[in-house]
Design a protein around this motif. Sequence first.
Motif, PDB file in Angstrom:
ATOM      1  N   LEU A 162       0.817  -1.211   0.000  1.00  0.00           N
ATOM      2  CA  LEU A 162       0.000   0.000   0.000  1.00  0.00           C
ATOM      3  C   LEU A 162       0.848   1.257   0.000  1.00  0.00           C
ATOM      4  N   VAL A 163       1.960   1.252   0.719  1.00  0.00           N
ATOM      5  CA  VAL A 163       2.840   2.422   0.754  1.00  0.00           C
ATOM      6  C   VAL A 163       3.415   2.707  -0.622  1.00  0.00           C
ATOM      7  N   ILE A 164       4.019   1.690  -1.251  1.00  0.00           N
ATOM      8  CA  ILE A 164       4.639   1.875  -2.566  1.00  0.00           C
ATOM      9  C   ILE A 164       3.599   2.274  -3.604  1.00  0.00           C
ATOM     10  N   ASP A 165       2.494   1.564  -3.643  1.00  0.00           N
ATOM     11  CA  ASP A 165       1.477   1.842  -4.660  1.00  0.00           C
ATOM     12  C   ASP A 165       0.794   3.185  -4.423  1.00  0.00           C
ATOM     13  N   GLY A 166       0.495   3.502  -3.167  1.00  0.00           N
ATOM     14  CA  GLY A 166      -0.155   4.779  -2.863  1.00  0.00           C
ATOM     15  C   GLY A 166       0.728   5.962  -3.201  1.00  0.00           C
ATOM     16  N   CYS A 167       1.990   5.895  -2.840  1.00  0.00           N
ATOM     17  CA  CYS A 167       2.927   6.975  -3.151  1.00  0.00           C
ATOM     18  C   CYS A 167       3.107   7.117  -4.657  1.00  0.00           C
ATOM     19  N   ALA A 168       3.199   5.983  -5.358  1.00  0.00           N
ATOM     20  CA  ALA A 168       3.371   6.010  -6.813  1.00  0.00           C
ATOM     21  C   ALA A 168       2.153   6.625  -7.498  1.00  0.00           C
ATOM     22  N   ILE A 169       0.962   6.308  -7.016  1.00  0.00           N
ATOM     23  CA  ILE A 169      -0.264   6.859  -7.612  1.00  0.00           C
ATOM     24  C   ILE A 169      -0.300   8.372  -7.469  1.00  0.00           C
ATOM     25  N   LEU A 170      -0.043   8.865  -6.276  1.00  0.00           N
ATOM     26  CA  LEU A 170      -0.089  10.309  -6.045  1.00  0.00           C
ATOM     27  C   LEU A 170       0.980  11.042  -6.851  1.00  0.00           C
ATOM     28  N   GLN A 171       2.164  10.454  -6.946  1.00  0.00           N
ATOM     29  CA  GLN A 171       3.222  11.087  -7.723  1.00  0.00           C
ATOM     30  C   GLN A 171       2.899  11.063  -9.210  1.00  0.00           C
ATOM     31  N   ALA A 176       1.233  13.982 -14.046  1.00  0.00           N
ATOM     32  CA  ALA A 176       0.278  14.090 -15.151  1.00  0.00           C
ATOM     33  C   ALA A 176      -0.302  15.495 -15.245  1.00  0.00           C
ATOM     34  N   ILE A 177      -0.634  16.077 -14.108  1.00  0.00           N
ATOM     35  CA  ILE A 177      -1.218  17.418 -14.101  1.00  0.00           C
ATOM     36  C   ILE A 177      -0.196  18.468 -14.499  1.00  0.00           C
ATOM     37  N   ASN A 178       1.050  18.271 -14.081  1.00  0.00           N
ATOM     38  CA  ASN A 178       2.101  19.250 -14.371  1.00  0.00           C
ATOM     39  C   ASN A 178       2.920  18.905 -15.611  1.00  0.00           C
ATOM     40  N   ASP A 179       2.538  17.817 -16.309  1.00  0.00           N
ATOM     41  CA  ASP A 179       3.175  17.411 -17.565  1.00  0.00           C
ATOM     42  C   ASP A 179       4.698  17.292 -17.418  1.00  0.00           C
ATOM     43  N   LYS A 180       5.137  16.442 -16.495  1.00  0.00           N
ATOM     44  CA  LYS A 180       6.570  16.291 -16.229  1.00  0.00           C
ATOM     45  C   LYS A 180       7.058  14.848 -16.384  1.00  0.00           C
ATOM     46  N   PHE A 181       6.353  14.058 -17.162  1.00  0.00           N
ATOM     47  CA  PHE A 181       6.760  12.661 -17.335  1.00  0.00           C
ATOM     48  C   PHE A 181       8.101  12.539 -18.055  1.00  0.00           C
ATOM     49  N   PRO A 220       1.655  23.068   2.162  1.00  0.00           N
ATOM     50  CA  PRO A 220       1.610  23.515   0.759  1.00  0.00           C
ATOM     51  C   PRO A 220       1.640  22.351  -0.227  1.00  0.00           C
ATOM     52  N   VAL A 221       2.461  21.338   0.067  1.00  0.00           N
ATOM     53  CA  VAL A 221       2.545  20.170  -0.812  1.00  0.00           C
ATOM     54  C   VAL A 221       1.240  19.383  -0.757  1.00  0.00           C
ATOM     55  N   GLU A 222       0.674  19.240   0.437  1.00  0.00           N
ATOM     56  CA  GLU A 222      -0.590  18.520   0.593  1.00  0.00           C
ATOM     57  C   GLU A 222      -1.704  19.186  -0.202  1.00  0.00           C
ATOM     58  N   ASP A 223      -1.798  20.518  -0.119  1.00  0.00           N
ATOM     59  CA  ASP A 223      -2.827  21.248  -0.865  1.00  0.00           C
ATOM     60  C   ASP A 223      -2.641  21.081  -2.364  1.00  0.00           C
ATOM     61  N   ALA A 224      -1.390  21.105  -2.801  1.00  0.00           N
ATOM     62  CA  ALA A 224      -1.113  20.931  -4.233  1.00  0.00           C
ATOM     63  C   ALA A 224      -1.499  19.534  -4.695  1.00  0.00           C
ATOM     64  N   LEU A 225      -1.253  18.532  -3.869  1.00  0.00           N
ATOM     65  CA  LEU A 225      -1.607  17.156  -4.225  1.00  0.00           C
ATOM     66  C   LEU A 225      -3.121  16.983  -4.321  1.00  0.00           C
ATOM     67  N   ARG A 226      -3.846  17.570  -3.390  1.00  0.00           N
ATOM     68  CA  ARG A 226      -5.303  17.457  -3.413  1.00  0.00           C
ATOM     69  C   ARG A 226      -5.888  18.138  -4.655  1.00  0.00           C
ATOM     70  N   LYS A 231      -8.116  17.833 -10.266  1.00  0.00           N
ATOM     71  CA  LYS A 231      -7.961  18.115 -11.694  1.00  0.00           C
ATOM     72  C   LYS A 231      -7.845  16.829 -12.500  1.00  0.00           C
ATOM     73  N   PHE A 232      -7.182  15.836 -11.942  1.00  0.00           N
ATOM     74  CA  PHE A 232      -7.000  14.564 -12.642  1.00  0.00           C
ATOM     75  C   PHE A 232      -8.338  13.856 -12.846  1.00  0.00           C
ATOM     76  N   ILE A 233      -9.206  13.917 -11.855  1.00  0.00           N
ATOM     77  CA  ILE A 233     -10.525  13.304 -11.983  1.00  0.00           C
ATOM     78  C   ILE A 233     -11.333  14.030 -13.055  1.00  0.00           C
ATOM     79  N   LYS A 234     -11.278  15.349 -13.066  1.00  0.00           N
ATOM     80  CA  LYS A 234     -12.012  16.117 -14.076  1.00  0.00           C
ATOM     81  C   LYS A 234     -11.482  15.824 -15.475  1.00  0.00           C
ATOM     82  N   ARG A 235     -10.175  15.616 -15.575  1.00  0.00           N
ATOM     83  CA  ARG A 235      -9.577  15.317 -16.877  1.00  0.00           C
ATOM     84  C   ARG A 235     -10.078  13.986 -17.406  1.00  0.00           C
ATOM     85  N   ASN A 236     -10.457  13.086 -16.528  1.00  0.00           N
ATOM     86  CA  ASN A 236     -10.918  11.765 -16.936  1.00  0.00           C
ATOM     87  C   ASN A 236     -12.431  11.650 -16.995  1.00  0.00           C
TER      88      ASN A 236
END
Length: 491
Positions: A162-171, A176-181, A220-226, A231-236
Motif C-alpha cells: 500500500l505504501v509503494i502503490d499509494g505513493c506512486a499513484i499520487l506522484q 500528469a497534471i504538471n506534464d513532467k513525465f 503547501p505540498v498537501e494542498d497541491a496534491l489534493r 484536476k486529474f478526476i475532471k480530466r478523466n
Amino acid sequence: MAESKPVVSKVEMPLKRGVIRIEDGETSQGHDKRVIPIDQEAQKQSGSSREERIKMFKEENGVRISKTPKIQKVIFLLRDHKEFVKYYEPRVVSLGPIHHGNEKYQLAETFKRKLAKVFVDSSGKTIEEICKAVDGKIKELRECFEEEVTKKYNDVDLAWILVIDGCAILQYIDLAINDKFKDFGIKNDSVAFCQQDLFLLENQVPYRLLELLMSSSPKPVEDALRKSVEKFIKRNHHMVLMDKSPDSESGKHPTHLLDLLRSSLLGNAKENGKTEGNLPTNQEARVRSSDSQSCRTVQEIKAAGIHVKRSKANSLRNISFSRKLNRLLGVLSLPPLIVDDSTGPKLLNLIAHEMCLDFDNDFGISSYVSFLDSLIDQANDVKELRKAHVLFNFLGSDEEVAKLFNEIGTDLVPDLDEYKHVRTQIQEYYNKKWGKWLGEFVHNHFSSPWTVLAFLGALLALALSATQTWYAVDSPPGPCDKFCDKFNQNL
C-alpha cells in the motif's frame, strides 16, 4: 529427479460414500474455487451433517450492504462476457493486492518504486516514517478490502504494498497534471496505459490511504496534491468541461479513485432530480401506463419532431425533455460525452463497481449507459448525436461507437425510475400525429441550408404567381384602359 505432476483443473476426493468435485470457477466476488457435493443422498443420511447445516443456516447473516463497498474482484456475471474480460485486468501496472506479484507486471514495479521515492523525498519524511504511519492504520485499511483479497498477506507485506502503490499513484497524478513525465523518462504510451489502469476496479487502493499519504506532506505540498487529484478526476470525465463541473455527492467519502470518478460524473442526485416528482401532477398517472414503453432511437425521435441538443450542465444525470414554440417542438437535452479508446474500459469498470454486492447505490452509470444505448442503434444515430455536439467521436467510425454502446448496454439492470419522466414525455410526444407531421416538415425543408433556400424559393415563386394572377383578374383601371374606352366610344 522427481517427475512433475500435471496440473489439473478437476480433482475428485472421496467423502464418506460420496464424492466432492472441486473445479475451477468464480464466486460472486472473484476467481475462488467452488466445492460441489455430488452424492447429496449420502450427506442427507448423516444426522450430524444436518444439524451443522441448520446451525449454519441460523447464523447466516447474508450479504451486508453498505455505502462504502469493499475493494474486490469484478463479479463473475460480468467476467463471463469474453469480449470484456480484458478490460477488467491491468495492461501495464498492478496496483493494490489483487494482481500483485503477477510476472507480467514486474517491469512496472521499477517505475512504481521510482515514483514512490520521488514522493517520499518531496514529503520531507523518510520511508520508515511513512511505513510507520500506515502500520498504525493497517487494520482499518485491511477492512477496506474484501477478506478473500488480502488473506494471503500479513500486515507487514500488505502495508508495504500500500505504501509503494499509494505513493506512486499520487506522484503519477502530480506528474500528469504538471506534464513532467519526460523528466523521469516515462514515454507517452506508458502514461496512457497507466492512466487507464488507474480506473480499474481490481486495481484500486483505499482513498483513506491516499488521504493519509497526502497529509504526511507539508501543508503547501498537501494542498497541491489534493488539487492535482481533483484536476486529474475532471480530466478523466470524458465530458466537455464547461463553466461548472458536477460536485460529488455531499456528505460521502470516496472509497477509491474509481468511486471518486463515479460520484464526480453523476454529481448530486438531489440537485439534478430524477423521477416522477419533477412531473406535473396530471402526468404522474400517465407514467405508470407508459412504463413498458422503451425510449426511441435518435432517428425515430427526430422523425417525430424531437430535436436533440447538448445540455448545459456537466452531469450524466442531466437528461431532460422540454417543449418549445407553444409546446409544438420537443427538445431532448443530453450531457456531452467524449468517446475514445478508454471510454469502454472506464464505463465497464464503473458498472462493475455499481454491481458489487455490498454496494448500496442507485446504478447511476448503468442507467445512463442503458438510456444512451436505447438511443443508439445504428451509425446514423451516432451521426445525429455528433451533429448535436452531444457525442465527440475520437474512437473511429460511427459504426464502432454504435457497436460499443450496444455491447456495453447488453444485460444491464438500470434504475427504472432514473429517466422515467423523460421516457414518458418522449413517448407521449411520439404518439401525437401532428408531432410526426411537424418533424417530417422540418426534416424535409430545414435539414440543410440548401433545402431552406429551396423552400424559400418555392414560397417566393408561389407568391409571385399569386400576385400575377390577382393583377390579371382584378387589377384597377389604368390610363391606357381609359383611352381605349374613349376610342371605342368614338367609333
